[in-house]
Design a protein around this motif. Structure first.
Motif, PDB file in Angstrom:
ATOM      1  N   VAL A   6       0.838  -1.204   0.000  1.00 54.59           N
ATOM      2  CA  VAL A   6       0.000   0.000   0.000  1.00 54.59           C
ATOM      3  C   VAL A   6       0.874   1.256   0.000  1.00 54.59           C
ATOM      4  O   VAL A   6       0.622   2.206  -0.751  1.00 54.59           O
ATOM      5  N   PHE A   7       1.914   1.244   0.832  1.00 50.92           N
ATOM      6  CA  PHE A   7       2.834   2.380   0.900  1.00 50.92           C
ATOM      7  C   PHE A   7       3.474   2.642  -0.466  1.00 50.92           C
ATOM      8  O   PHE A   7       3.450   3.773  -0.969  1.00 50.92           O
ATOM      9  N   GLY A   8       4.032   1.595  -1.064  1.00 52.20           N
ATOM     10  CA  GLY A   8       4.722   1.751  -2.343  1.00 52.20           C
ATOM     11  C   GLY A   8       3.788   2.192  -3.452  1.00 52.20           C
ATOM     12  O   GLY A   8       4.136   3.059  -4.273  1.00 52.20           O
ATOM     13  N   SER A   9       2.583   1.632  -3.474  1.00 52.32           N
ATOM     14  CA  SER A   9       1.627   1.973  -4.521  1.00 52.32           C
ATOM     15  C   SER A   9       1.211   3.430  -4.452  1.00 52.32           C
ATOM     16  O   SER A   9       1.232   4.144  -5.467  1.00 52.32           O
ATOM     17  N   LEU A  10       0.850   3.906  -3.260  1.00 50.48           N
ATOM     18  CA  LEU A  10       0.415   5.292  -3.124  1.00 50.48           C
ATOM     19  C   LEU A  10       1.583   6.258  -3.318  1.00 50.48           C
ATOM     20  O   LEU A  10       1.425   7.308  -3.949  1.00 50.48           O
ATOM     21  N   PHE A  11       2.757   5.910  -2.806  1.00 51.92           N
ATOM     22  CA  PHE A  11       3.923   6.781  -2.963  1.00 51.92           C
ATOM     23  C   PHE A  11       4.258   6.982  -4.440  1.00 51.92           C
ATOM     24  O   PHE A  11       4.480   8.104  -4.898  1.00 51.92           O
ATOM     25  N   LEU A  12       4.276   5.893  -5.204  1.00 51.20           N
ATOM     26  CA  LEU A  12       4.576   5.992  -6.637  1.00 51.20           C
ATOM     27  C   LEU A  12       3.498   6.775  -7.376  1.00 51.20           C
ATOM     28  O   LEU A  12       3.796   7.566  -8.277  1.00 51.20           O
ATOM     29  N   THR A 137      -3.015  -0.504   7.179  1.00 52.87           N
ATOM     30  CA  THR A 137      -3.121   0.168   5.877  1.00 52.87           C
ATOM     31  C   THR A 137      -3.267   1.679   6.048  1.00 52.87           C
ATOM     32  O   THR A 137      -2.751   2.450   5.237  1.00 52.87           O
ATOM     33  N   GLN A 138      -3.969   2.105   7.096  1.00 56.86           N
ATOM     34  CA  GLN A 138      -4.078   3.539   7.368  1.00 56.86           C
ATOM     35  C   GLN A 138      -2.702   4.132   7.657  1.00 56.86           C
ATOM     36  O   GLN A 138      -2.351   5.201   7.147  1.00 56.86           O
ATOM     37  N   ILE A 139      -1.913   3.434   8.483  1.00 56.09           N
ATOM     38  CA  ILE A 139      -0.555   3.892   8.787  1.00 56.09           C
ATOM     39  C   ILE A 139       0.276   3.958   7.509  1.00 56.09           C
ATOM     40  O   ILE A 139       1.028   4.919   7.277  1.00 56.09           O
ATOM     41  N   SER A 140       0.142   2.970   6.657  1.00 54.48           N
ATOM     42  CA  SER A 140       0.902   2.915   5.408  1.00 54.48           C
ATOM     43  C   SER A 140       0.525   4.061   4.473  1.00 54.48           C
ATOM     44  O   SER A 140       1.388   4.674   3.832  1.00 54.48           O
ATOM     45  N   VAL A 141      -0.777   4.359   4.398  1.00 59.69           N
ATOM     46  CA  VAL A 141      -1.259   5.443   3.539  1.00 59.69           C
ATOM     47  C   VAL A 141      -0.691   6.783   3.996  1.00 59.69           C
ATOM     48  O   VAL A 141      -0.136   7.555   3.204  1.00 59.69           O
ATOM     49  N   TRP A 142      -0.787   7.067   5.289  1.00 51.09           N
ATOM     50  CA  TRP A 142      -0.316   8.357   5.794  1.00 51.09           C
ATOM     51  C   TRP A 142       1.209   8.441   5.782  1.00 51.09           C
ATOM     52  O   TRP A 142       1.769   9.538   5.608  1.00 51.09           O
ATOM     53  N   ALA A 143       1.878   7.310   5.931  1.00 49.03           N
ATOM     54  CA  ALA A 143       3.342   7.300   5.828  1.00 49.03           C
ATOM     55  C   ALA A 143       3.769   7.632   4.399  1.00 49.03           C
ATOM     56  O   ALA A 143       4.745   8.367   4.177  1.00 49.03           O
ATOM     57  N   ALA A 144       3.032   7.122   3.410  1.00 49.53           N
ATOM     58  CA  ALA A 144       3.335   7.414   2.004  1.00 49.53           C
ATOM     59  C   ALA A 144       3.128   8.892   1.702  1.00 49.53           C
ATOM     60  O   ALA A 144       3.931   9.517   0.999  1.00 49.53           O
ATOM     61  N   ILE A 145       2.050   9.468   2.245  1.00 46.01           N
ATOM     62  CA  ILE A 145       1.770  10.890   2.039  1.00 46.01           C
ATOM     63  C   ILE A 145       2.887  11.741   2.647  1.00 46.01           C
ATOM     64  O   ILE A 145       3.394  12.673   2.014  1.00 46.01           O
ATOM     65  N   ALA A 146       3.283  11.403   3.876  1.00 45.46           N
ATOM     66  CA  ALA A 146       4.347  12.158   4.546  1.00 45.46           C
ATOM     67  C   ALA A 146       5.675  12.022   3.803  1.00 45.46           C
ATOM     68  O   ALA A 146       6.395  13.009   3.598  1.00 45.46           O
ATOM     69  N   ALA A 147       6.017  10.796   3.387  1.00 44.90           N
ATOM     70  CA  ALA A 147       7.278  10.551   2.679  1.00 44.90           C
ATOM     71  C   ALA A 147       7.329  11.321   1.364  1.00 44.90           C
ATOM     72  O   ALA A 147       8.368  11.880   0.990  1.00 44.90           O
TER      73      ALA A 147
END
Length: 201
Positions: A6-12, A137-147
């Motif tokens: 989830v992190f990688g998908s949203l970050f990209l 998944t919520q943590i992963s989503v917000w981590a991607a946004i912050a990163a």
């Protein structure tokens, strides 16, 4: 506790939409002629504004759009029109704003929104938050946004070194290039919005 997929998908997705390398010439054009301290502050302000806007829409995005009866295509078209007006100013060299507000305005509009926190990024975040049904998944989503916003800040801050190399003549060239790129982005965004309206009709 952390979903790397989830992190990688949203970050990209956000990287492609927000396009840090593509935003660099526009940032250089809008910050040219200012003191280095002001330019660094504008980089920070623009990224902070973008993060706040995306965070608000991530938490309340669907409710805001529904309450105001705003569709995603309408958001895209309005953002495109705003970008087109700014692009025309860059192409014609009319980038000056009132002295007392120009530094703040450029960081907020168009840098913070709608260039960084544009309709594409907002919609992607709204959908990602809606589909995040677990804590991990919520943590992963917000981590991607912050990163993503950390990356944006690093790119914008380091891009200021380019101004010292290209000098005034290069800045004029970059300004015209930024205007041309921004007008293309704006027109494409308007076309995408109109296309979605036509399909939904």
């Amino acid at each position: 506790m952390f979903d790397f997929a989830v992190f990688g998908s949203l970050f990209l997705t956000l990287f492609v939409i927000m396009d840090p390398p593509g935003i660099t010439p526009i940032f250089l054009a809008l910050t040219s002629g200012r003191a280095a301290k002001v330019q660094r502050a504008m980089a920070w302000q623009a990224v902070l504004v973008a993060f706040c806007v995306i965070a608000v829409f991530g938490v309340l995005g669907r409710q805001i759009l529904d309450y105001l009866h705003i569709t995603v295509p309408a958001l895209m078209i309005s953002g495109g029109l705003l970008l087109l007006l700014i692009a025309l100013d860059l192409l014609t060299g009319k980038t000056e704003e009132p002295k007392q507000t120009k530094d703040v305005n450029a960081a907020l509009v168009p840098l913070g929104m709608p260039l960084l926190a544009g309709p594409g990024a907002i919609v992607s975040v709204i959908l990602a938050v809606q589909h995040a049904h677990t804590v991990s998944t919520q943590i992963s989503v917000w981590a991607a946004i912050a990163a993503m916003h950390v990356v944006l800040w690093l790119v914008l801050r380091n891009s200021l070194l380019i101004i010292r190399v290209i000098k005034d003549g290069g800045v004029v060239l970059v300004t015209r290039l930024a205007g041309m790129m921004l007008s293309a982005i704006a027109v494409q965004q308007i076309i995408n919005g109109v296309t979605q309206v036509v399909k939904a009709a």
